[in-house]
Design a protein around this motif. Structure first.
Motif, PDB file in Angstrom:
ATOM      1  N   ALA A 109      -5.464  -1.500   6.587  1.00  0.00           N
ATOM      2  CA  ALA A 109      -4.852  -1.546   5.257  1.00  0.00           C
ATOM      3  C   ALA A 109      -5.067  -2.894   4.584  1.00  0.00           C
ATOM      4  O   ALA A 109      -5.182  -2.970   3.357  1.00  0.00           O
ATOM      5  CB  ALA A 109      -3.352  -1.250   5.361  1.00  0.00           C
ATOM      6  N   VAL A 151       0.870  -1.178   0.000  1.00  0.00           N
ATOM      7  CA  VAL A 151       0.000   0.000   0.000  1.00  0.00           C
ATOM      8  C   VAL A 151       0.907   1.229   0.000  1.00  0.00           C
ATOM      9  O   VAL A 151       2.067   1.154   0.440  1.00  0.00           O
ATOM     10  CB  VAL A 151      -0.943   0.034   1.227  1.00  0.00           C
ATOM     11  CG1 VAL A 151      -1.855  -1.176   1.238  1.00  0.00           C
ATOM     12  CG2 VAL A 151      -0.156   0.141   2.530  1.00  0.00           C
ATOM     13  N   THR A 157      -0.583   6.319   2.651  1.00  0.00           N
ATOM     14  CA  THR A 157      -1.854   5.725   3.072  1.00  0.00           C
ATOM     15  C   THR A 157      -1.722   5.106   4.454  1.00  0.00           C
ATOM     16  O   THR A 157      -2.543   5.356   5.350  1.00  0.00           O
ATOM     17  CB  THR A 157      -2.314   4.649   2.067  1.00  0.00           C
ATOM     18  OG1 THR A 157      -2.552   5.277   0.812  1.00  0.00           O
ATOM     19  CG2 THR A 157      -3.581   3.960   2.547  1.00  0.00           C
TER      20      THR A 157
END
Length: 217
Positions: A55, A29, A33
């Motif tokens: 996530a 990711v 983020t």
């Protein structure tokens, strides 16, 4: 008069930038983020591992940690991860005749890595080693034992007021809040932070005020 000082680890002695960047890369990711998710869960008073679960929903964090170790991407800690004031401040405190100890919510591996850095400290311990984590009062019972000083002569230093300052004060210790890292900045005006005996922006400043407190004492 303080005769022992005990330091939290993450965001107190050690930057956590690389730690979270490596998790983002492992989870595939964007780093921003995951960083934003960490900030969100911290603001909600939840443990930072929740960011990993957000996530990647359903992930087994412990299993992922083992998988990272097996893949050669496990925990790392070197001089670059330390805040630049760590060595000089800890050295200055020891020069005052203060017993300097490190004890925080970390894995046993993190403890091994910290010992390998040969910081100017007397002892290093982690929650995994003790089998109990902050803010559990038993953690601070271990802190007092490791400090080898009376609670009122022992200072616990940390960035996260709810995990560091409030339970340390409840255990009868002195407490210093260091305003850095996401927790230190976010909760700097909280009721828990207000319980600290000292609020500082660096460990250099802390060494200075502890030295002054000892001279007055």
């Amino acid at each position: 008069m303080p005769t022992a000082i005990v330091f939290d680890i993450g965001s107190t002695l050690v930057r956590e930038d690389r730690y979270w960047a490596s998790w983002a890369d492992w989870l595939e990711v964007p780093r921003h983020t995951l960083s934003a998710l960490v900030g969100a869960v911290v603001a909600q008073g939840r443990e930072d591992a929740e960011a990993i679960r957000l996530a990647r929903p359903g992930v087994d964090v412990r299993a992922e940690r083992r998988a990272r170790e097996e893949a050669g991407q496990g925990e790392r800690l070197d001089e670059a991860d330390l805040y630049p004031d760590v060595r000089p401040a800890l050295g200055a405190l020891r020069a005052l005749g203060i017993r300097v100890v490190v004890a925080g919510n970390q894995t046993e591996r993190a403890g091994e890595l910290l010992r390998a850095l040969e910081l100017p400290v007397d002892e290093v311990a982690t929650s995994a080693q003790w089998g109990v984590a902050k803010p559990d009062p038993r953690f601070f019972g271990h802190v007092v034992d490791l400090a080898e000083a009376a609670p009122h002569e022992t200072v616990y230093v940390g960035d996260y007021p709810a995990l560091d300052i409030r339970p340390a004060k409840a255990a009868g210790l002195l407490a210093a809040h260091v305003r850095r890292g996401p927790w230190g900045h976010l909760w700097t005006h909280s009721a828990d932070a207000a319980m600290a005996d000292w609020c500082v922006d660096s460990l250099t400043e802390l060494a200075r005020v502890i030295g002054a407190a000892r001279s007055v004492g």
